[in-house]
Design a protein around this motif. Structure first.
Motif, PDB file in Angstrom:
ATOM      1  N   LYS A   2       0.635  -0.944  -0.073  1.00  0.00           N
ATOM      2  CA  LYS A   2      -0.008   0.377  -0.003  1.00  0.00           C
ATOM      3  C   LYS A   2       0.871   1.403   0.193  1.00  0.00           C
ATOM      4  O   LYS A   2       0.726   1.730  -0.300  1.00  0.00           O
ATOM      5  CB  LYS A   2      -0.694  -0.114   1.300  1.00  0.00           C
ATOM      6  CG  LYS A   2      -2.074   1.019   1.349  1.00  0.00           C
ATOM      7  CD  LYS A   2      -3.334   1.215   2.341  1.00  0.00           C
ATOM      8  CE  LYS A   2      -3.423   2.277   2.431  1.00  0.00           C
ATOM      9  NZ  LYS A   2      -4.980   2.514   3.477  1.00  0.00           N
ATOM     10  N   THR A   3       2.202   1.522   1.220  1.00  0.00           N
ATOM     11  CA  THR A   3       3.016   2.372   0.575  1.00  0.00           C
ATOM     12  C   THR A   3       4.079   2.217   0.993  1.00  0.00           C
ATOM     13  O   THR A   3       4.516   0.983   1.251  1.00  0.00           O
ATOM     14  CB  THR A   3       2.481   2.759   2.043  1.00  0.00           C
ATOM     15  OG1 THR A   3       1.094   3.277   2.297  1.00  0.00           O
ATOM     16  CG2 THR A   3       3.512   4.513   2.258  1.00  0.00           C
ATOM     17  N   ILE A  44       5.453   2.102   6.015  1.00  0.00           N
ATOM     18  CA  ILE A  44       6.101   1.513   4.923  1.00  0.00           C
ATOM     19  C   ILE A  44       5.947   0.434   4.725  1.00  0.00           C
ATOM     20  O   ILE A  44       6.817  -0.632   5.787  1.00  0.00           O
ATOM     21  CB  ILE A  44       7.493   1.901   4.775  1.00  0.00           C
ATOM     22  CG1 ILE A  44       6.999   3.835   5.097  1.00  0.00           C
ATOM     23  CG2 ILE A  44       7.990   2.144   4.222  1.00  0.00           C
ATOM     24  CD1 ILE A  44       8.604   4.141   5.042  1.00  0.00           C
ATOM     25  N   GLU A  97      -0.400   2.853  -3.662  1.00  0.00           N
ATOM     26  CA  GLU A  97      -1.313   3.653  -3.276  1.00  0.00           C
ATOM     27  C   GLU A  97      -0.516   5.132  -3.200  1.00  0.00           C
ATOM     28  O   GLU A  97      -1.089   5.815  -3.130  1.00  0.00           O
ATOM     29  CB  GLU A  97      -2.619   3.151  -2.650  1.00  0.00           C
ATOM     30  CG  GLU A  97      -3.548   4.331  -2.089  1.00  0.00           C
ATOM     31  CD  GLU A  97      -4.504   4.064  -1.024  1.00  0.00           C
ATOM     32  OE1 GLU A  97      -4.402   4.746  -0.250  1.00  0.00           O
ATOM     33  OE2 GLU A  97      -4.467   3.045  -0.774  1.00  0.00           O
ATOM     34  N   THR A  98       0.639   4.922  -2.206  1.00  0.00           N
ATOM     35  CA  THR A  98       1.001   6.392  -1.564  1.00  0.00           C
ATOM     36  C   THR A  98       2.591   5.364  -1.730  1.00  0.00           C
ATOM     37  O   THR A  98       3.285   4.982  -1.601  1.00  0.00           O
ATOM     38  CB  THR A  98       1.089   6.262  -0.121  1.00  0.00           C
ATOM     39  OG1 THR A  98      -0.708   6.167   0.462  1.00  0.00           O
ATOM     40  CG2 THR A  98       1.495   7.912   0.401  1.00  0.00           C
ATOM     41  N   ILE A 100       6.935   7.392   0.019  1.00  0.00           N
ATOM     42  CA  ILE A 100       7.351   8.184   0.580  1.00  0.00           C
ATOM     43  C   ILE A 100       8.105   8.579  -0.512  1.00  0.00           C
ATOM     44  O   ILE A 100       9.380   7.457   0.106  1.00  0.00           O
ATOM     45  CB  ILE A 100       7.495   7.893   2.077  1.00  0.00           C
ATOM     46  CG1 ILE A 100       5.816   7.758   2.608  1.00  0.00           C
ATOM     47  CG2 ILE A 100       7.858   8.599   2.993  1.00  0.00           C
ATOM     48  CD1 ILE A 100       5.591   7.123   4.013  1.00  0.00           C
ATOM     49  N   PHE A 118       2.797  11.402   8.395  1.00  0.00           N
ATOM     50  CA  PHE A 118       1.629  10.386   8.294  1.00  0.00           C
ATOM     51  C   PHE A 118       0.065  10.272   7.879  1.00  0.00           C
ATOM     52  O   PHE A 118      -0.722   9.509   7.833  1.00  0.00           O
ATOM     53  CB  PHE A 118       2.421   8.634   7.476  1.00  0.00           C
ATOM     54  CG  PHE A 118       1.742   7.765   7.052  1.00  0.00           C
ATOM     55  CD1 PHE A 118       1.518   7.897   5.419  1.00  0.00           C
ATOM     56  CD2 PHE A 118       0.461   7.005   7.188  1.00  0.00           C
ATOM     57  CE1 PHE A 118       1.195   7.100   4.578  1.00  0.00           C
ATOM     58  CE2 PHE A 118       0.284   6.541   6.216  1.00  0.00           C
ATOM     59  CZ  PHE A 118       0.398   5.891   5.021  1.00  0.00           C
ATOM     60  N   GLU A 122      -2.955  10.920   6.543  1.00  0.00           N
ATOM     61  CA  GLU A 122      -4.309   9.862   5.990  1.00  0.00           C
ATOM     62  C   GLU A 122      -5.523  11.277   6.802  1.00  0.00           C
ATOM     63  O   GLU A 122      -6.984  11.235   6.333  1.00  0.00           O
ATOM     64  CB  GLU A 122      -3.832   9.308   6.396  1.00  0.00           C
ATOM     65  CG  GLU A 122      -3.410   7.791   5.978  1.00  0.00           C
ATOM     66  CD  GLU A 122      -3.065   6.256   6.575  1.00  0.00           C
ATOM     67  OE1 GLU A 122      -3.189   6.050   5.539  1.00  0.00           O
ATOM     68  OE2 GLU A 122      -3.299   6.355   7.604  1.00  0.00           O
ATOM     69  N   ILE A 173       5.133  13.057   0.909  1.00  0.00           N
ATOM     70  CA  ILE A 173       4.277  12.168   0.760  1.00  0.00           C
ATOM     71  C   ILE A 173       3.271  12.273  -0.009  1.00  0.00           C
ATOM     72  O   ILE A 173       2.567  13.179  -0.248  1.00  0.00           O
ATOM     73  CB  ILE A 173       3.694  12.236   2.343  1.00  0.00           C
ATOM     74  CG1 ILE A 173       4.474  11.820   3.545  1.00  0.00           C
ATOM     75  CG2 ILE A 173       2.747  10.777   2.291  1.00  0.00           C
ATOM     76  CD1 ILE A 173       3.843  11.314   4.806  1.00  0.00           C
ATOM     77  N   LYS A 175       0.430  11.124  -3.654  1.00  0.00           N
ATOM     78  CA  LYS A 175      -0.158   9.555  -4.259  1.00  0.00           C
ATOM     79  C   LYS A 175       0.174   9.212  -4.740  1.00  0.00           C
ATOM     80  O   LYS A 175       1.228  10.013  -5.503  1.00  0.00           O
ATOM     81  CB  LYS A 175      -1.589   9.444  -4.511  1.00  0.00           C
ATOM     82  CG  LYS A 175      -2.556  10.632  -3.687  1.00  0.00           C
ATOM     83  CD  LYS A 175      -3.462   9.225  -2.426  1.00  0.00           C
ATOM     84  CE  LYS A 175      -4.167   9.945  -1.943  1.00  0.00           C
ATOM     85  NZ  LYS A 175      -4.930   8.481  -0.166  1.00  0.00           N
ATOM     86  N   SER A 176       0.193   7.742  -5.473  1.00  0.00           N
ATOM     87  CA  SER A 176       1.397   7.453  -6.686  1.00  0.00           C
ATOM     88  C   SER A 176       0.536   7.703  -8.219  1.00  0.00           C
ATOM     89  O   SER A 176       1.703   7.967  -9.204  1.00  0.00           O
ATOM     90  CB  SER A 176       1.337   5.880  -6.549  1.00  0.00           C
ATOM     91  OG  SER A 176       0.067   5.076  -6.643  1.00  0.00           O
TER      92      SER A 176
END
Length: 220
Positions: A2-3, A44, A97-98, A100, A118, A122, A173, A175-176
């Motif tokens: 996810k991250t 992470i 999704e995210t 860093i 983080f 969120e 940080i 969004k991809s």
């Protein structure tokens, strides 16, 4: 995943050759950011290093990071960081999704910064977040060999300056999807204010490295 954390570290530094593998308290510079990401494994899911340099790759693997080999055309002096991040995402089978971003030239970060950033990212439902620090300098421009004050009037006290902030590079940080559009800081990005001595460290010269060593030992 996810991250993920991405640490872009090319080998062609001009002002401080080999800086990403220089030892800061016995640890290669690149490894400080890897270790910071590893400590924050509750946030992470995986750590990726993007590099064109065999020595950096070797160190990254030794510190248990995943390595994405960066092609030469994405490792030039004038190539923006975002293209390296985009290349990493395009190299993965599953898109996170995210992302860093941890820059190796900012090896010193407050211990709880990433966790706090983080949580805010969120909570505020941000598409991107980056860290900033207030500047207390009297700034100006030079036009036609004359100094033109920008954020103050001559004689004004420093404490009365209009607040201005600089992008300190401690972490980003986002969004991809933004990175795939070649953006890290979006128009509505959340500026997270950080007032800490580490915010003044961005290693580009030997003097920067010496200052980082001083702060590291002082805050060890």
């Amino acid at each position: 995943m996810k991250t993920i954390a991405i640490i872009p570290a090319r080998g062609g530094s001009k002002r401080l050759p080999g800086k990403n593998v220089m030892l800061l308290d016995g640890i290669p510079l690149i490894a400080h950011s890897i270790l910071y990401a590893k400590v924050n494994s509750n946030v992470i899911d995986a750590v990726f290093v993007s590099t064109d340099d065999p020595e950096i790759k070797k160190i990254a693997l030794e510190y248990d990071a995943k390595v994405i080999d960066r092609p030469a055309h994405l490792a030039g002096d004038h190539e923006p960081t975002v293209t390296a991040l985009k290349h990493v995402l395009e190299s993965l089978e599953t898109r996170p999704e995210t992302v860093i971003l941890l820059q190796p030239t900012n090896p010193l970060r407050p211990e709880k910064l990433l966790q706090q950033a983080f949580e805010l990212y969120e909570k505020e439902n941000c598409e991107s977040l980056f860290t900033v620090t207030r500047s207390h300098h009297k700034l100006g421009k030079i036009e036609n060999n004359r100094f033109v004050p920008f954020n103050y009037k001559p004689g004004q006290r420093s404490q009365d300056l209009e607040p201005l902030y600089f992008e300190n590079g401690l972490l980003y940080i986002c969004k991809s999807d933004l990175i795939l559009e070649e953006t890290i800081i979006s128009k509505n990005a959340y500026p997270l204010l950080i007032e800490h001595a580490f915010a003044g460290v961005d290693i580009d010269t030997a003097e920067d490295f010496d200052y980082a060593e001083y702060l590291y030992q002082k805050n060890k």
